[in-house]
Write a protein that holds these residues in place. Structure first.
Motif, PDB file in Angstrom:
ATOM      1  N   ALA A  59       0.848  -1.191   0.000  1.00 16.28           N
ATOM      2  CA  ALA A  59       0.000   0.000   0.000  1.00 16.28           C
ATOM      3  C   ALA A  59       0.886   1.243   0.000  1.00 16.28           C
ATOM      4  CB  ALA A  59      -0.906   0.016   1.232  1.00 16.28           C
ATOM      5  N   CYS A  60       0.517   2.213  -0.820  1.00 16.13           N
ATOM      6  CA  CYS A  60       1.225   3.497  -0.864  1.00 16.13           C
ATOM      7  C   CYS A  60       1.204   4.126   0.527  1.00 16.13           C
ATOM      8  CB  CYS A  60       0.553   4.413  -1.879  1.00 16.13           C
ATOM      9  SG  CYS A  60       1.175   6.109  -1.847  1.00 16.13           S
ATOM     10  N   LEU A  61       2.351   4.606   0.969  1.00 11.90           N
ATOM     11  CA  LEU A  61       2.428   5.220   2.295  1.00 11.90           C
ATOM     12  C   LEU A  61       1.830   6.622   2.329  1.00 11.90           C
ATOM     13  CD1 LEU A  61       5.964   4.036   3.466  1.00 11.90           C
ATOM     14  CD2 LEU A  61       3.739   2.969   3.830  1.00 11.90           C
ATOM     15  N   GLU A  62       1.508   7.179   1.173  1.00 12.70           N
ATOM     16  CA  GLU A  62       0.878   8.501   1.115  1.00 12.70           C
ATOM     17  C   GLU A  62      -0.643   8.419   0.988  1.00 12.70           C
ATOM     18  OE1 GLU A  62       2.250  11.677   1.303  1.00 12.70           O
ATOM     19  OE2 GLU A  62       4.058  10.612   1.927  1.00 12.70           O
ATOM     20  N   CYS A  63      -1.124   7.636  -0.003  1.00 19.88           N
ATOM     21  CA  CYS A  63      -2.569   7.634  -0.272  1.00 19.88           C
ATOM     22  C   CYS A  63      -3.243   6.278  -0.014  1.00 19.88           C
ATOM     23  CB  CYS A  63      -2.836   8.084  -1.710  1.00 19.88           C
ATOM     24  SG  CYS A  63      -2.341   6.880  -2.967  1.00 19.88           S
ATOM     25  N   GLY A  64      -2.463   5.241   0.261  1.00 17.15           N
ATOM     26  CA  GLY A  64      -3.046   3.937   0.560  1.00 17.15           C
ATOM     27  C   GLY A  64      -3.366   3.071  -0.645  1.00 17.15           C
ATOM     28  N   ASN A  65      -3.086   3.553  -1.864  1.00 16.43           N
ATOM     29  CA  ASN A  65      -3.366   2.798  -3.083  1.00 16.43           C
ATOM     30  C   ASN A  65      -2.615   1.457  -3.065  1.00 16.43           C
ATOM     31  OD1 ASN A  65      -4.019   2.018  -5.699  1.00 16.43           O
ATOM     32  ND2 ASN A  65      -2.530   3.382  -6.649  1.00 16.43           N
ATOM     33  N   THR A  66      -3.320   0.368  -3.382  1.00 12.04           N
ATOM     34  CA  THR A  66      -2.693  -0.954  -3.414  1.00 12.04           C
ATOM     35  C   THR A  66      -2.607  -1.518  -4.832  1.00 12.04           C
ATOM     36  OG1 THR A  66      -4.819  -2.023  -3.006  1.00 12.04           O
ATOM     37  CG2 THR A  66      -3.439  -1.549  -1.075  1.00 12.04           C
ATOM     38  N   MET A  67      -2.901  -0.707  -5.827  1.00 16.18           N
ATOM     39  CA  MET A  67      -2.900  -1.172  -7.211  1.00 16.18           C
ATOM     40  C   MET A  67      -1.585  -0.830  -7.909  1.00 16.18           C
ATOM     41  SD  MET A  67      -5.893  -2.478  -7.261  1.00 16.18           S
ATOM     42  CE  MET A  67      -6.253  -2.764  -8.968  1.00 16.18           C
ATOM     43  N   VAL A  68      -1.170  -1.693  -8.842  1.00 14.68           N
ATOM     44  CA  VAL A  68      -0.041  -1.405  -9.721  1.00 14.68           C
ATOM     45  C   VAL A  68      -0.473  -1.708 -11.151  1.00 14.68           C
ATOM     46  CG1 VAL A  68       1.773  -1.819  -8.005  1.00 14.68           C
ATOM     47  CG2 VAL A  68       0.966  -3.713  -9.412  1.00 14.68           C
ATOM     48  N   GLY A  69       0.194  -1.083 -12.117  1.00 15.23           N
ATOM     49  CA  GLY A  69      -0.158  -1.268 -13.525  1.00 15.23           C
ATOM     50  C   GLY A  69      -1.246  -0.298 -13.951  1.00 15.23           C
ATOM     51  N   ASN A  70      -1.399  -0.125 -15.260  1.00 14.50           N
ATOM     52  CA  ASN A  70      -2.416   0.761 -15.827  1.00 14.50           C
ATOM     53  C   ASN A  70      -2.382   2.169 -15.227  1.00 14.50           C
ATOM     54  OD1 ASN A  70      -3.432  -1.210 -17.583  1.00 14.50           O
ATOM     55  ND2 ASN A  70      -4.742  -2.031 -15.963  1.00 14.50           N
ATOM     56  N   GLY A  71      -1.180   2.673 -14.957  1.00 16.38           N
ATOM     57  CA  GLY A  71      -1.039   4.023 -14.437  1.00 16.38           C
ATOM     58  C   GLY A  71      -1.249   4.176 -12.945  1.00 16.38           C
ATOM     59  N   GLU A  72      -1.558   3.095 -12.243  1.00 15.27           N
ATOM     60  CA  GLU A  72      -1.812   3.153 -10.800  1.00 15.27           C
ATOM     61  C   GLU A  72      -0.525   3.217  -9.983  1.00 15.27           C
ATOM     62  OE1 GLU A  72      -4.821   3.136  -8.978  1.00 15.27           O
ATOM     63  OE2 GLU A  72      -5.711   3.581 -10.921  1.00 15.27           O
ATOM     64  N   ARG A 109       9.181   0.825  -5.740  1.00 21.27           N
ATOM     65  CA  ARG A 109       7.715   0.855  -5.735  1.00 21.27           C
ATOM     66  C   ARG A 109       7.297   2.303  -5.897  1.00 21.27           C
ATOM     67  NH1 ARG A 109       2.633   1.345  -5.715  1.00 21.27           N
ATOM     68  NH2 ARG A 109       1.263   0.393  -4.183  1.00 21.27           N
ATOM     69  N   THR A 110       6.418   2.568  -6.844  1.00 20.56           N
ATOM     70  CA  THR A 110       5.912   3.921  -7.063  1.00 20.56           C
ATOM     71  C   THR A 110       4.390   3.905  -7.028  1.00 20.56           C
ATOM     72  OG1 THR A 110       5.776   3.726  -9.469  1.00 20.56           O
ATOM     73  CG2 THR A 110       7.883   4.503  -8.556  1.00 20.56           C
ATOM     74  N   CYS A 111       3.808   5.098  -6.896  1.00 20.34           N
ATOM     75  CA  CYS A 111       2.358   5.248  -6.891  1.00 20.34           C
ATOM     76  C   CYS A 111       1.970   6.401  -7.796  1.00 20.34           C
ATOM     77  CB  CYS A 111       1.866   5.516  -5.465  1.00 20.34           C
ATOM     78  SG  CYS A 111       0.065   5.670  -5.360  1.00 20.34           S
ATOM     79  N   LYS A 112       0.740   6.366  -8.277  1.00 19.05           N
ATOM     80  CA  LYS A 112       0.237   7.428  -9.158  1.00 19.05           C
ATOM     81  C   LYS A 112       0.208   8.786  -8.465  1.00 19.05           C
ATOM     82  CE  LYS A 112      -4.621   6.632  -8.045  1.00 19.05           C
ATOM     83  NZ  LYS A 112      -5.917   6.270  -8.574  1.00 19.05           N
ATOM     84  N   CYS A 113       0.185   8.819  -7.137  1.00 16.09           N
ATOM     85  CA  CYS A 113       0.139  10.091  -6.403  1.00 16.09           C
ATOM     86  C   CYS A 113       1.505  10.773  -6.353  1.00 16.09           C
ATOM     87  CB  CYS A 113      -0.389   9.878  -4.982  1.00 16.09           C
ATOM     88  SG  CYS A 113       0.772   9.089  -3.842  1.00 16.09           S
ATOM     89  N   GLY A 114       2.554  10.069  -6.824  1.00 15.53           N
ATOM     90  CA  GLY A 114       3.893  10.642  -6.820  1.00 15.53           C
ATOM     91  C   GLY A 114       4.819  10.060  -5.763  1.00 15.53           C
ATOM     92  N   TRP A 115       4.263   9.312  -4.819  1.00 16.62           N
ATOM     93  CA  TRP A 115       5.079   8.672  -3.792  1.00 16.62           C
ATOM     94  C   TRP A 115       5.919   7.571  -4.422  1.00 16.62           C
ATOM     95  CZ3 TRP A 115       5.062   3.520  -2.303  1.00 16.62           C
ATOM     96  CH2 TRP A 115       5.815   3.204  -1.167  1.00 16.62           C
ATOM     97  N   GLY A 116       7.082   7.311  -3.856  1.00 16.96           N
ATOM     98  CA  GLY A 116       7.919   6.220  -4.321  1.00 16.96           C
ATOM     99  C   GLY A 116       8.969   5.864  -3.285  1.00 16.96           C
ATOM    100  N   VAL A 117       9.431   4.640  -3.354  1.00 16.35           N
ATOM    101  CA  VAL A 117      10.508   4.182  -2.485  1.00 16.35           C
ATOM    102  C   VAL A 117      11.462   3.352  -3.327  1.00 16.35           C
ATOM    103  CG1 VAL A 117       9.317   2.079  -1.700  1.00 16.35           C
ATOM    104  CG2 VAL A 117      11.064   3.110  -0.261  1.00 16.35           C
ATOM    105  N   GLU A 118      12.747   3.477  -3.045  1.00 15.56           N
ATOM    106  CA  GLU A 118      13.782   2.702  -3.722  1.00 15.56           C
ATOM    107  C   GLU A 118      14.619   2.046  -2.634  1.00 15.56           C
ATOM    108  OE1 GLU A 118      17.442   3.953  -6.432  1.00 15.56           O
ATOM    109  OE2 GLU A 118      15.486   4.441  -7.307  1.00 15.56           O
TER     110      GLU A 118
END
Length: 95
Positions: free
Chosen positions: A35-48, A60-69
């Motif tokens: 789950a994204c640590l910013e918005c909680g999104n659990t989807m990947v692919g199709n721009g998510e 791991r990245t999220c559509k909201c702009g959050w990411g971790v490396e």
């Protein structure tokens, strides 16, 4: 993107660098960052969002702009340890 270091077996930021990532470490990281640590999104692919494992780096990245490396943590050199002792360890550390 924020870089993080995590030792999956000990929970500490120490260990030796390895080429590639063990599947158990990758699965643990996917669980930590499902789950994204910013918005909680659990989807990947199709721009998510995305999950990428290249060699020994987990991203791991999220559509909201959050990411971790996540990069491996090189093992600190212990001056009291003989070279023959250090060669007996296997595994990797990931943050």
């Amino acid at each position: 993107m924020r870089a993080v270091h995590f030792n999956a077996s000990t929970g500490r930021t120490e260990g030796e660098r390895v080429k590639g990532m063990k599947i158990t470490n990758a699965v643990e990281l996917m669980g930590l960052y499902q789950a994204c640590l910013e918005c909680g999104n659990t989807m990947v692919g199709n721009g998510e969002g995305t999950i990428s494992i290249e060699s020994d780096v987990f991203k791991r990245t999220c559509k909201c702009g959050w990411g971790v490396e996540v990069h491996p943590v090189p093992k600190a050199i212990d001056p009291t340890e003989s070279p023959s002792d250090s060669g007996s360890r296997i595994g990797g550390s990931y943050e």
